[in-house]
Enzyme design. Structure first.
Site, short mmCIF file in Angstrom:
data_model
loop_
_atom_site.label_atom_id
_atom_site.label_comp_id
_atom_site.label_asym_id
_atom_site.label_seq_id
_atom_site.Cartn_x
_atom_site.Cartn_y
_atom_site.Cartn_z
N MET A 26 -10.49 75.29 30.31
CA MET A 26 -11.74 76.02 30.01
C MET A 26 -11.55 76.90 28.78
O MET A 26 -12.36 77.80 28.52
CB MET A 26 -12.16 76.85 31.21
N HIS A 33 -1.38 77.19 29.12
CA HIS A 33 -2.08 75.98 28.68
C HIS A 33 -1.21 75.19 27.69
O HIS A 33 -1.14 73.96 27.76
CB HIS A 33 -3.38 76.35 27.96
N GLN A 57 -18.85 75.05 38.45
CA GLN A 57 -17.83 75.57 39.35
C GLN A 57 -17.89 77.09 39.52
O GLN A 57 -17.05 77.67 40.21
CB GLN A 57 -16.44 75.12 38.89
N LYS A 145 0.46 74.36 38.37
CA LYS A 145 0.68 74.78 39.76
C LYS A 145 0.14 76.19 40.01
O LYS A 145 0.03 76.63 41.14
CB LYS A 145 2.17 74.72 40.10
N LYS A 146 -0.20 76.91 38.95
CA LYS A 146 -0.88 78.20 39.08
C LYS A 146 -2.11 78.04 39.99
O LYS A 146 -2.40 78.89 40.82
CB LYS A 146 -1.27 78.68 37.70
N GLN A 150 -6.12 73.53 43.70
CA GLN A 150 -6.85 72.65 42.78
C GLN A 150 -6.00 71.41 42.45
O GLN A 150 -6.49 70.27 42.47
CB GLN A 150 -7.19 73.42 41.50
N SER A 182 -3.16 84.08 32.63
CA SER A 182 -4.50 83.62 33.02
C SER A 182 -5.51 84.16 32.01
O SER A 182 -5.35 85.28 31.51
CB SER A 182 -4.84 84.16 34.41
N ARG A 184 -8.27 85.25 32.67
CA ARG A 184 -8.93 86.42 33.25
C ARG A 184 -8.09 87.70 33.10
O ARG A 184 -8.61 88.79 33.33
CB ARG A 184 -9.27 86.18 34.73
P1 AMP Z 1 -8.14 76.83 33.08
O1 AMP Z 1 -8.41 76.88 31.61
O2 AMP Z 1 -7.90 78.16 33.68
O3 AMP Z 1 -9.13 75.98 33.81
O4 AMP Z 1 -6.75 76.07 33.24
C1 AMP Z 1 -6.53 74.82 32.69
C2 AMP Z 1 -5.22 74.29 33.19
O5 AMP Z 1 -4.17 75.17 32.82
C3 AMP Z 1 -5.17 74.16 34.72
O6 AMP Z 1 -4.48 72.97 35.06
C4 AMP Z 1 -4.38 75.39 35.11
O7 AMP Z 1 -3.68 75.23 36.34
C5 AMP Z 1 -3.41 75.50 33.97
N1 AMP Z 1 -2.88 76.87 33.85
C6 AMP Z 1 -3.58 78.02 33.84
N2 AMP Z 1 -2.75 79.09 33.78
C7 AMP Z 1 -1.49 78.59 33.77
C8 AMP Z 1 -0.18 79.17 33.73
N3 AMP Z 1 0.00 80.49 33.68
N4 AMP Z 1 0.90 78.35 33.75
C9 AMP Z 1 0.73 77.00 33.80
N5 AMP Z 1 -0.47 76.40 33.83
C10 AMP Z 1 -1.57 77.17 33.82
#
Ligand code: AMP
Length: 280
Positions: A26, A33, A57, A145-146, A150, A182, A184
């Site tokens: 996102m 990422h 979502q 795995k964070k 999901q 994150s 957020r």
């Molecule tokens: P998001 O942009 O938050 O939807 O995350 C996109 C992808 O990045 C998802 O597969 C998340 O699980 C992964 N992700 C988010 N934060 C982390 C992190 N700190 N370490 C590893 N993967 C992450």
């Protein structure tokens, strides 16, 4: 790097190539990422990333409007990682008409934990991920795995629909003080940011207590969960759940014969909701 928003254009760009290694996101990209992009490269070429803040979502009172959008900085980061295509659809590209067909994960996995506190969340996630898979048709896709639940839901969706692709899990990347990266985190005030690593610390403590217990029954585990929850509440957190579950199905451990466990947690600090987990 090619930046594409249109589905047909994406298909033409990928035609005649090896099937891609795909990382859906996102945006507001951080090292977590980017670690997924690197893992994608190890598993296949070309790498396709997507950035799409998926309205489907988000609940009505959630942060869709304020979710951080940093497209220019994201593009620069993806260029550096050698990503071949960034698929950044506009809402009208992915949802030209209301998305009435949706994918609902099974209740026992989709309606617990995150699904309980964010009703409809996994329906939105599965629906957009299925649609992105249909656009990109990757051979592998990487998930962090964070977002433990999901990852499990997407894996099972791919398996049950016999999608011809593999889901690869990626380890959680953390700040030096232990806070899981994150998008957020940027909502946290300075004081909240200083407190935020306590969530992972609490999970580490809980893990140690479980290991110290050795063989134990579900009631003892519940009591430990409650203790950690109370500690976080006393520090000013509002926990949604702190849950010790079986890794294989995220259900409550049913017997003393201990299968591999994972602790999953979601808690609010001020207005910001953080999630984390720890395998045992
Ligand atoms: P998001 O942009 O938050 O939807 O995350 C996109 C992808 O990045 C998802 O597969 C998340 O699980 C992964 N992700 C988010 N934060 C982390 C992190 N700190 N370490 C590893 N993967 C992450």
């Amino acid at each position: 790097m090619k930046i594409i928003s249109d589905i047909q254009e994406l298909r033409s760009q990928l035609r005649g190539q090896n099937r891609a290694s795909f990382v859906p996101t996102m945006g507001n990209l951080h090292e977590g990422h980017l670690s997924l992009m690197r893992l994608a490269r190890l598993h296949g070429d070309p790498v396709v990333a997507s950035i799409f803040v998926n309205r489907l979502q988000f609940g009505p009172n959630e942060d869709f409007d304020t979710y951080p959008r940093t497209m220019d900085a994201d593009i620069a980061k993806l260029e550096k990682e050698g990503v071949y295509v960034l698929f950044a659809p506009r809402e009208k590209d992915l949802y030209p008409e209301p998305q009435e067909y949706r994918i609902k994960p099974p209740q026992q996995l989709g309606d617990i934990l995150e699904g309980e506190f964010r009703p409809g969340f996994f329906i939105g996630v599965c629906t957009v991920v299925m649609k992105l898979f249909s656009c990109v048709q990757p051979s592998v896709s990487i998930f962090g795995k964070k977002d433990y639940q999901q990852l499990m839901i997407i894996r099972q969706m791919v398996q049950q629909f016999a999608l011809p692709m593999e889901i690869i899990p990626a380890e959680t990347i953390r700040a030096a003080d232990g806070l899981a990266l994150s998008s957020r985190n940027s909502f946290l005030s300075q004081d909240e940011r200083a407190e935020a690593p306590q969530l992972q610390n609490a999970l580490q403590d809980l893990r140690q207590q479980i290991l110290d217990l050795g063989a134990c029954n579900p009631q003892q585990l519940l009591a430990l969960e409650k203790k950690v929850k109370d500690v976080l509440i006393a520090r000013g957190w509002q926990p949604d759940y702190i849950a010790i579950r079986q890794q294989k199905d995220l259900l409550t451990p049913s017997d003393i014969e201990r299968a591999p466990l994972v602790i999953l947690a979601a808690a609010k600090l001020g207005k910001t909701r953080l999630i984390d987990n720890l395998e045992i």
